[in-house]
Write a protein that holds these residues in place. Structure first.
Motif, PDB file in Angstrom:
ATOM      1  N   ARG A 407    -149.953  84.568  49.385  1.00 19.19           N
ATOM      2  CA  ARG A 407    -149.612  84.109  50.740  1.00 19.19           C
ATOM      3  C   ARG A 407    -149.784  82.604  50.904  1.00 19.19           C
ATOM      4  NH1 ARG A 407    -154.509  87.423  53.440  1.00 19.19           N
ATOM      5  NH2 ARG A 407    -153.780  88.778  51.781  1.00 19.19           N
ATOM      6  N   LEU A 408    -150.323  81.922  49.899  1.00 18.20           N
ATOM      7  CA  LEU A 408    -150.476  80.474  49.973  1.00 18.20           C
ATOM      8  C   LEU A 408    -149.437  79.730  49.145  1.00 18.20           C
ATOM      9  CD1 LEU A 408    -154.369  80.230  49.667  1.00 18.20           C
ATOM     10  CD2 LEU A 408    -152.983  80.289  51.738  1.00 18.20           C
ATOM     11  N   ALA A 409    -148.573  80.445  48.443  1.00 15.83           N
ATOM     12  CA  ALA A 409    -147.631  79.804  47.528  1.00 15.83           C
ATOM     13  C   ALA A 409    -146.653  78.887  48.244  1.00 15.83           C
ATOM     14  CB  ALA A 409    -146.866  80.871  46.745  1.00 15.83           C
ATOM     15  N   ALA A 410    -146.383  79.146  49.515  1.00 15.74           N
ATOM     16  CA  ALA A 410    -145.437  78.292  50.242  1.00 15.74           C
ATOM     17  C   ALA A 410    -145.896  76.842  50.287  1.00 15.74           C
ATOM     18  CB  ALA A 410    -145.250  78.826  51.664  1.00 15.74           C
ATOM     19  N   PHE A 411    -147.204  76.621  50.234  1.00 20.67           N
ATOM     20  CA  PHE A 411    -147.707  75.244  50.283  1.00 20.67           C
ATOM     21  C   PHE A 411    -147.446  74.484  48.988  1.00 20.67           C
ATOM     22  CE2 PHE A 411    -150.442  77.488  53.405  1.00 20.67           C
ATOM     23  CZ  PHE A 411    -150.032  76.792  54.527  1.00 20.67           C
ATOM     24  N   ASP A 412    -146.943  75.191  47.967  1.00 24.68           N
ATOM     25  CA  ASP A 412    -146.549  74.512  46.727  1.00 24.68           C
ATOM     26  C   ASP A 412    -145.133  73.977  46.814  1.00 24.68           C
ATOM     27  OD1 ASP A 412    -148.995  75.237  45.640  1.00 24.68           O
ATOM     28  OD2 ASP A 412    -148.209  77.070  44.711  1.00 24.68           O
ATOM     29  N   ALA A 413    -144.420  74.278  47.876  1.00 27.54           N
ATOM     30  CA  ALA A 413    -143.029  73.866  47.998  1.00 27.54           C
ATOM     31  C   ALA A 413    -142.927  72.346  48.016  1.00 27.54           C
ATOM     32  CB  ALA A 413    -142.410  74.447  49.267  1.00 27.54           C
ATOM     33  N   ALA A 427    -140.484  72.541  55.361  1.00 27.27           N
ATOM     34  CA  ALA A 427    -140.377  72.855  53.935  1.00 27.27           C
ATOM     35  C   ALA A 427    -141.237  74.065  53.582  1.00 27.27           C
ATOM     36  CB  ALA A 427    -140.785  71.646  53.104  1.00 27.27           C
ATOM     37  N   TRP A 428    -142.449  74.108  54.121  1.00 22.78           N
ATOM     38  CA  TRP A 428    -143.338  75.244  53.847  1.00 22.78           C
ATOM     39  C   TRP A 428    -142.772  76.535  54.435  1.00 22.78           C
ATOM     40  CZ3 TRP A 428    -147.933  71.896  55.887  1.00 22.78           C
ATOM     41  CH2 TRP A 428    -148.303  70.980  54.896  1.00 22.78           C
ATOM     42  N   MET A 429    -142.229  76.440  55.643  1.00 20.14           N
ATOM     43  CA  MET A 429    -141.701  77.632  56.302  1.00 20.14           C
ATOM     44  C   MET A 429    -140.548  78.238  55.507  1.00 20.14           C
ATOM     45  SD  MET A 429    -140.278  78.035  60.201  1.00 20.14           S
ATOM     46  CE  MET A 429    -138.763  77.132  59.852  1.00 20.14           C
ATOM     47  N   MET A 430    -139.706  77.387  54.925  1.00 14.07           N
ATOM     48  CA  MET A 430    -138.556  77.889  54.186  1.00 14.07           C
ATOM     49  C   MET A 430    -138.917  78.335  52.772  1.00 14.07           C
ATOM     50  SD  MET A 430    -136.456  78.037  56.480  1.00 14.07           S
ATOM     51  CE  MET A 430    -135.215  78.805  55.429  1.00 14.07           C
ATOM     52  N   ALA A 431    -140.205  78.280  52.446  1.00 12.19           N
ATOM     53  CA  ALA A 431    -140.693  78.829  51.174  1.00 12.19           C
ATOM     54  C   ALA A 431    -141.652  79.986  51.406  1.00 12.19           C
ATOM     55  CB  ALA A 431    -141.378  77.735  50.359  1.00 12.19           C
TER      56      ALA A 431
END
Length: 537
Positions: A407-413, A427-431
Motif C-alpha cells: 500500500r506504500l508503493a505509490a510513493f515510489d512513483a 503522481a502518487w494518486m495515479m500510481a
C-alpha cells in the motif's frame, strides 16, 4: 460527546428504536454488562467479552507500566516503533498515533515489499510490538518470525527489541516468556475490535509518544452517560444505526473530512462490519467515498455538518461510544456482536492451499497488457470487465475491491523535477490502486468499497461472507520480485499472500457471488493499466 440527527427520517426511526430499548431497560443493562441482550445462543460468549465497558477505568492500571516501557525504549534509543498485528490489534493504535501526529509503522500485511520497507528502517533503533489475542494468527506469527531472524542476523538481541501484547495463557504469552520478551498482558474479557482502550491500542501508542492518559480521561468522562435513558450518546447513535438499517438504509457512509481525528472511519469499518455482518444481515460501512444520495445510505459525519447524523467528541469518547452503539445496534438486529463465524473460512482455505506443492492459480480468461484476469467473466479486456462487474451489482448491493499489494508503493512513483506538492500528490494518486475505487465509483450509484489484503479479512471479510449476499468482488494480486522467507515455515510471505487471496476468493465463489481476480505481472505497470482501463469503461 454529542450525537445529533440532521434528517427527519433518521430522527423518527431512531426515536422509535430508542423508545423500545428504553422500555426494555437496555441502556442500563448494556452499560452494566448484561450478557443476555443478544439472545441465548450468544450469552456465554457475551459474558466473556464485555470487559471493554470498564476499560476507561481499568486500563489506568497500565499507565505506570506504559510510562516505564516508553522510558526504557527512549533510553535505549528505540525511536522507530513498529506494530505487527491484525484488525483490532492494530487499527485503533494507528488512529491514535495519526491523530496525535506521532510516527508508528503498522504492519498488518503479508506483502513482501511492504515488510521489506519496514525492515530497512534501522533495526538497531526499532522496537516491534507484536500484538494478538492468541498470537496464532498466521500474519502475526510470520511477522514475529521474520523480525526475530532479522534482529539476530544484525547481531541484536531480539529480547531488547520486541514487546508482546497478548491475552494471559495464550501461546504467544508462552513464547514471550520463553524468549525473554517484554510482555504486557491484555484483558481476557475484551475481544479484538472492542479493544481500542486496552493494551492493544495503548501500548504501541504510548511507545510512539501519544498521550494515552488523555484518551482514557475522555472515555471516562462519557462512560457514566451510557447507562442513561436520555442524554446518552451511545443510545442515540446505536438507535440511529439500527433504525436506519431496519428501514433499509444499511450502507453506512462515513464522513470525516473536517475532523481533527485522523483515520477513525477505518477503525469504525472493522467494528461495524465484523460485528453486524452475519446471518445474512448487517451494516456495510463505506469509507472514503462521497454519498450517492441513494435510498439505502445513512451518512454519518464525524465533527461535520455533512450527513444525516453528526457525531462530535474527542477520540477516547468516540471509541467507547461507537463500541456501545454497535453492540446496541446488534441487539436490535438480532446478531451476536462478539463472534466472527465466517472469518475462519478464508484462513482455512489459505492453509489448505499452502499445503499443496504449487498454488492452483489456473489459466487466465484474458490478458490485457501487464494484467491477467481470472474468473467467470465474459469480457475480453479490462474496460469490458469493469463494465460487466458494475452491471452485475444488484440494486441493493455493492462492489468490493480488495488489493493484496504494497500500500506504500505509490510513493515510489516518479515525479517531475521541481514538482510542487499538488503535482507530487497527483503522481502518487495515479500510481495508487486505491484510486481504482474512486474511478469505478464515478460509474455507479452503488457503494464501492476498498480493502487492503489481508487486513480486510479481519474486518469487512466477515461481512462479505456472513452479511447480505449482494456483493460483487474484484480482487487484485501482484507478482513478487523480491520475496521474504518466513523462518521455520515452509513458505515465503509472497506465497502466503497469494494463498490468502486465493483462499478468500474461494470462500466468496462458494456463495455464487460474482468474483474476479486481476493479477499484475508487473505491479507498477499493472496499476497504471487498471486506472487507464477504469477511465475507458
Amino acid at each position: 460527546m454529542e450525537v445529533s440527527y440532521r434528517e427527519e427520517g433518521v430522527a423518527s426511526a431512531a426515536s422509535s428504536v430508542a423508545g423500545r430499548l428504553v422500555a426494555d431497560g437496555v441502556p442500563a443493562r448494556l452499560a452494566g454488562g448484561d450478557p443476555t441482550l443478544w439472545g441465548e445462543d450468544a450469552e456465554a460468549e457475551a459474558a466473556a467479552r464485555l470487559g471493554w465497558l470498564s476499560l476507561p477505568r481499568h486500563s489506568r492500571e497500565l499507565l505506570p507500566v506504559l510510562g516505564e516501557l516508553a522510558g526504557r525504549a527512549r533510553a535505549a534509543g528505540l525511536t522507530n516503533v513498529v506494530l505487527a498485528g491484525m484488525g483490532g490489534s492494530s487499527l485503533a493504535a494507528q488512529v491514535i498515533c495519526d491523530t496525535a501526529d506521532v510516527p508508528l509503522t503498522v504492519l498488518d500485511t503479508t506483502d513482501p515489499g511492504q515488510v521489506r520497507r519496514a525492515l530497512a528502517e534501522g533495526l538497531s533503533a526499532t522496537v516491534v510490538v507484536v500484538a494478538g489475542r492468541s498470537g496464532s494468527t498466521v500474519e502475526t506469527d510470520s511477522l514475529l518470525r521474520v523480525y526475530e531472524q532479522h534482529f539476530a542476523d544484525a547481531g541484536l538481541d531480539p529480547a531488547g527489541h520486541i514487546v508482546i501484547v497478548t491475552a494471559p495463557g495464550s501461546p504467544l504469552e508462552r513464547r514471550a516468556v520463553s524468549a525473554g520478551y517484554q510482555l504486557v498482558p491484555a484483558a481476557l474479557s475484551v475481544g479484538g475490535r472492542y479493544s481500542a482502550l486496552s493494551a492493544f491500542g495503548l501500548v504501541p501508542a504510548a511507545l510512539a509518544g501519544a498521550d494515552v492518559e488523555r484518551l482514557l480521561d475522555d472515555a471516562d468522562e462519557v462512560s457514566p452517560l451510557l447507562s442513561r435513558d436520555t442524554g446518552n450518546p451511545g443510545l442515540e447513535l446505536g438507535a440511529a444505526l439500527a433504525g436506519a438499517a431496519l428501514a433499509g438504509r444499511d450502507k453506512l457512509v462515513l464522513e470525516d473530512q473536517l475532523t481533527a481525528i485522523n483515520g477513525l472511519p477505518d477503525w469504525i469499518e472493522e467494528l461495524v462490519a465484523e460485528s453486524t455482518g452475519k446471518q445474512g444481515r448487517g451494516i456495510l460501512p463505506v469509507v472514503g467515498a462521497d454519498p450517492n444520495g441513494t435510498r439505502d445510505e445513512l451518512v454519518v459525519a464525524i465533527d461535520s455538518d455533512v450527513g444525516d447524523v453528526r457525531v462530535d467528541g474527542p477520540l477516547g469518547a468516540q471509541f467507547l461510544v461507537w463500541e456501545y452503539a454497535t453492540a446496541l445496534a446488534c441487539s436490535v438486529l438480532g446478531v451476536n456482536p462478539f463472534d466472527e463465524p465466517n472469518v475462519a473460512e478464508s484462513a482455512a482455505g489459505a492453509d489448505a492451499l499452502l499445503a499443496l506443492p504449487d498454488l492452483p492459480t489456473g489459466a487466465p480468461s484474458f490478458v490485457d497488457g501487464p494484467v491477467e484476469a481470472y474468473g467467470a467473466a465474459t469480457a475480453k479486456d479490462l474496460p469490458g470487465l469493469f463494465a460487466e462487474l458494475l452491471r452485475a451489482i444488484p440494486g441493493d448491493g455493492y462492489l468490493a475491491v480488495t488489493a493484496y499489494l504494497d500500500r506504500l508503493a505509490a510513493f515510489d512513483a516518479p515525479v517531475p523535477d521541481g514538482a510542487d506538492f499538488e503535482q507530487m500528490t497527483d503522481a502518487w494518486m495515479m500510481a495508487d490502486p486505491l484510486t481504482l475505487r474512486t474511478l469505478l465509483a464515478l460509474r455507479t450509484d452503488r457503494p464501492v468499497t476498498f480493502g487492503w489484503g489481508p487486513r480486510y479479512l479481519h474486518s469487512t471479510g466477515q461481512y462479505h461472507k456472513g452479511g447480505p449476499q449482494n456483493g460483487v468482488f474484484l480482487q487484485i494480486t501482484g507478482a513478487v520480485e523480491e520475496d521474504v522467507a518466513v523462518p521455520g515455515r515452509p513458505y515465503t510471505l509472497g506465497r502466503l499472500q497469494l494463498a490468502q487471496a486465493l483462499g478468500d476468493l474461494g470462500a466468496l465463489e462458494t456463495r455464487g457471488r460474482p468474483a474476479v481476480r486481476l493479477h499484475l505481472t508487473d505491479r507498477a505497470a499493472g496499476v497504471a493499466r487498471l486506472l487507464a482501463a477504469a477511465q475507458e469503461a
